[in-house]
Design a protein around this motif. Structure first.
Motif, short mmCIF file in Angstrom:
data_model
loop_
_atom_site.label_atom_id
_atom_site.label_comp_id
_atom_site.label_asym_id
_atom_site.label_seq_id
_atom_site.Cartn_x
_atom_site.Cartn_y
_atom_site.Cartn_z
N ALA A 1 33.48 -19.12 -13.59
CA ALA A 1 33.17 -19.22 -12.30
C ALA A 1 31.89 -18.43 -12.00
N ASN B 1 28.51 -27.24 -3.18
CA ASN B 1 29.58 -27.59 -3.65
C ASN B 1 30.08 -27.89 -5.03
N SER C 1 32.92 -26.35 -6.61
CA SER C 1 34.24 -26.57 -6.19
C SER C 1 35.05 -27.33 -7.28
N MET D 1 35.95 -24.75 -9.72
CA MET D 1 36.86 -23.71 -9.32
C MET D 1 38.20 -24.56 -9.43
N GLU D 2 38.36 -25.92 -9.25
CA GLU D 2 39.73 -26.44 -8.99
C GLU D 2 40.30 -26.79 -10.48
N GLY E 1 41.27 -23.38 -11.77
CA GLY E 1 42.70 -23.06 -11.06
C GLY E 1 43.69 -23.85 -11.55
N TYR F 1 45.04 -17.96 -4.17
CA TYR F 1 43.79 -19.02 -4.90
C TYR F 1 42.75 -19.08 -3.74
N GLU F 2 42.97 -19.16 -2.67
CA GLU F 2 42.05 -19.65 -1.25
C GLU F 2 41.09 -18.30 -1.11
N LYS G 1 38.67 -17.95 -4.04
CA LYS G 1 37.68 -19.13 -3.97
C LYS G 1 36.66 -18.57 -3.08
N ARG G 2 36.99 -18.31 -1.88
CA ARG G 2 36.05 -17.88 -0.76
C ARG G 2 35.06 -16.45 -1.19
N ALA H 1 34.65 -15.94 -4.37
CA ALA H 1 33.51 -16.53 -5.48
C ALA H 1 32.44 -17.21 -4.84
N ARG H 2 32.54 -17.72 -3.62
CA ARG H 2 31.54 -18.60 -3.13
C ARG H 2 30.72 -17.66 -2.05
#
Length: 602
Positions: free
Chosen positions: A185, A256, A259, A262-263, A266, A302-303, A306-307, A309-310
């Motif tokens: 990622a 995006n 995404s 990442m998904e 994940g 996870y959320e 992810k934040r 990572a972004r």
């Protein structure tokens, strides 16, 4: 010879430098409130992790121990935890919003104050919409950057640490599945950052172009309508809007792109965790509560992961606006504060230009060693063809620009050696293009002297021959004038401007073709108002209509930045030079002349 590698400090507006500046210069001022927000974020993170841990205990109490009392007690604890989490989330959200609002307001004030310290030349090179974009988008971006950092560290990082702790406590080996997501990622996200920077630049400038077209179309709506330019302006703004739309779409696609990766990663991690965790429960005798607790912590983590990572993408996008703001704030003021200079001390208000040379652009002088004296209490008129440098003289007297060579003196004091504020307080200016602020008539007159009483405002209006038409409005002095005074006629605007100059009660009057755009009736009324304004004051007036300055004490004919003739009206006519030819030409065009000229005492 190869160039040395660039250092991170080479660009003063690079991401790392900007972030450090925003944190130290703006964020640290609110460190106590940030500390309180961090504490509440820690409570929220701990509550999230604790709820994930207790879920495993609930599962064990229900399905392993079958303990109803234990389930009831744990459920009560979970309820208390979520109440505490809700209160903590509310508290830190309000605190961070208040800090963001304070920083936003402070940056808007800083930018506006900086713009007020710039010279006229600074603004002539830029469109006002650029500053509006920097004021709105730039100031907002600063708060976005700080909010992203605080939320990333206080909310996401603390929550992630707490939840990972629960995962490791429940099963350290299974926690490795989550760690496998990070390296691929980070590689992808790093490549997206450069692309985001370029798009953010285009986004900012495209938005400024939209504001520019919108502003010009609305301010010039009379011209747009008169020349049927509606379709042209629609096409202009449509092109800008389309460009911004395309840039926004590119930004959406690029930002995006991470995404799906990442998904997918994940999904692999969750699937692997489910397989391994299920196998441990079925084949190795692990408790189901341990498995559910781990799974809950993993899903909750996870959320925020992810934040985080972004974060780099969002930071670099927001830093563009912050950079645009700081570029203006950091630049040296073109009209720096000179309040430490002595104030102008007036005795007679004698104005002298001594060999003044000035150029807006190098090697293109507008004034060439111009010299003249405006005697105290008398009127000096500047006449001549357009572009000769007459308006430049008034701009130099107000120090809107600085002379290139020579000097301007008032009562023997060089105006460059006194503070601008004290200089401009001694002058009243009325121009051809009157600017009225979007306020009431009363407020526009009072701008000449803040704090003026009602009696003083009315007296100024009467002296400017404006009281009668003002009281004729239903709201009287409380009548709004509209943007740029568009709800008043040209003559009414001029008389309001004269009233504003009168209430200032300055000893030096500067008039720049104050009646040039008026009809004969309005001109007569404004001329009467100007007589009151100029009486017993040193007056320098620019006029194209020569009958308005026939009784001036001195008339200077200005051509190509030089004074080619000087004298009184009758003397200049007898000499038969440039003034005489101007006057005869206008007299033939306007005869018979019936308007009363200014009195000699003016």
């Amino acid at each position: 010879m190869t160039e040395p590698p660039k250092k991170i400090t080479d660009d003063p507006y690079g991401a790392a430098i900007l972030i450090r500046r925003l944190v130290t210069e703006q964020g640290m001022a609110y460190w106590r409130r940030y500390l309180a927000a961090f504490a509440l974020m820690a409570v929220s993170a701990a509550a999230t992790a604790t709820s994930a841990y207790l879920l495993g205990e609930v599962i064990n109490q229900a399905y392993v121990d079958r303990n109803v009392r234990g389930i009831f007690m744990l459920s009560t604890v979970v309820l208390a935890i979520f109440v505490a989490k809700g209160a903590a989330t509310y508290g830190h959200s309000v605190i961070l919003s208040q800090i963001s609002n304070a920083i936003l307001a402070n940056n808007q004030r800083r930018l506006f104050a900086k713009l007020m310290s710039e010279s006229i030349g600074y603004f002539s090179q830029r469109h006002s919409s650029e500053f509006l974009a920097r004021l709105t988008a730039g100031a907002t971006s600063v708060t976005q950057v700080l909010s992203l950092l605080i939320n990333a560290v206080g909310r996401d990082l603390l929550s992630l640490i707490a939840l990972v702790t629960v995962m490791v406590m429940q099963d350290p080996y299974m926690s490795l599945f989550g760690a496998l997501v990070a390296p691929p990622a980070m590689i992808v996200l790093r490549k997206l950052v450069k692309r985001i920077k370029g798009l953010a630049h285009s986004q900012f400038h495209g938005t400024a172009d939209i504001m520019e077209t919108m502003q010009e179309s609305l301010q010039g709506i009379r011209t747009v309508k008169a020349f049927t330019l509606e379709q042209t302006m629609r096409e202009r703004i449509d092109a800008s809007i389309t460009a911004v739309e395309q840039t926004n779409n590119k930004m959406a696609r690029v930002s995006n792109r991470a995404s799906p990766l990442m998904e997918t990663l994940g999904g692999f991690a969750i699937a692997g965790g489910l397989m391994y965790g299920g196998y441990r429960v079925v084949a190795m005798g692990a408790t189901p509560g341990q498995f559910f607790s781990f799974l809950t912590a993993f899903l909750l983590a996870y959320e925020p992961a992810k934040r985080l990572a972004r974060l780099n993408i969002e930071l670099n996008s927001s830093l563009i606006g912050a950079r645009k703001l700081l570029e203006i704030v950091d630049s040296p003021a073109s009209e720096p504060d000179d309040s430490d200079k002595p104030a102008l001390q007036l005795t007679d208000a004698r104005v002298e230009l001594r060999d003044v040379t000035f150029a807006y652009r190098p090697d293109e002088p507008v004034l060439k060693r111009m010299s003249f004296i405006a005697e105290p209490g008398r009127m000096t008129a500047l006449v001549g063809p357009s572009g000769g440098g007459k308006s430049t003289v008034l701009a130099l007297l107000l120090r809107l620009y600085e002379v290139t060579d020579g000097d301007i003196l008032i009562d023997g004091q060089s105006i460059s050696g006194v503070s601008r504020t004290s200089l401009r307080r001694q002058m009243s200016y009325v121009g051809q293009d009157v600017y009225l602020f979007r306020a009431t008539i009363r407020e526009n007159i009072a701008f000449g002297r803040p704090g003026a009483t009602e009696d003083e405002i009315v007296a100024a209006a009467k002296a400017a021959c404006a009281h009668d038409f003002i009281t004729g409005f239903p709201l009287g002095y409380d009548t709004p004038v509209g943007e740029h005074g568009t709800q008043l006629s040209g003559g009414q605007r001029q008389r309001i401007a004269v009233a504003r100059a009168l209430i200032k009660d300055a000893p030096i009057i500067l008039l720049d073709e104050a009646t040039a755009a008026l009809d004969s009736e309005s001109e007569k009324q404004v001329q009467e108002a100007i007589e009151h304004l100029c009486r017993n004051r040193t007056t320098i007036v620019i006029a194209h209509r020569l009958h308005t300055i026939m009784h001036a004490d001195a008339i200077l004919v200005v051509e190509n930045g030089e004074i080619v003739e000087r004298g009184r009206h009758d003397d200049l006519l007898r000499s038969g030079g440039r003034y005489a030819s101007f006057f005869r030409l206008q007299h033939r065009e306007t005869a018979p002349l019936t308007l009363a000229p200014l009195s000699a005492s003016a």
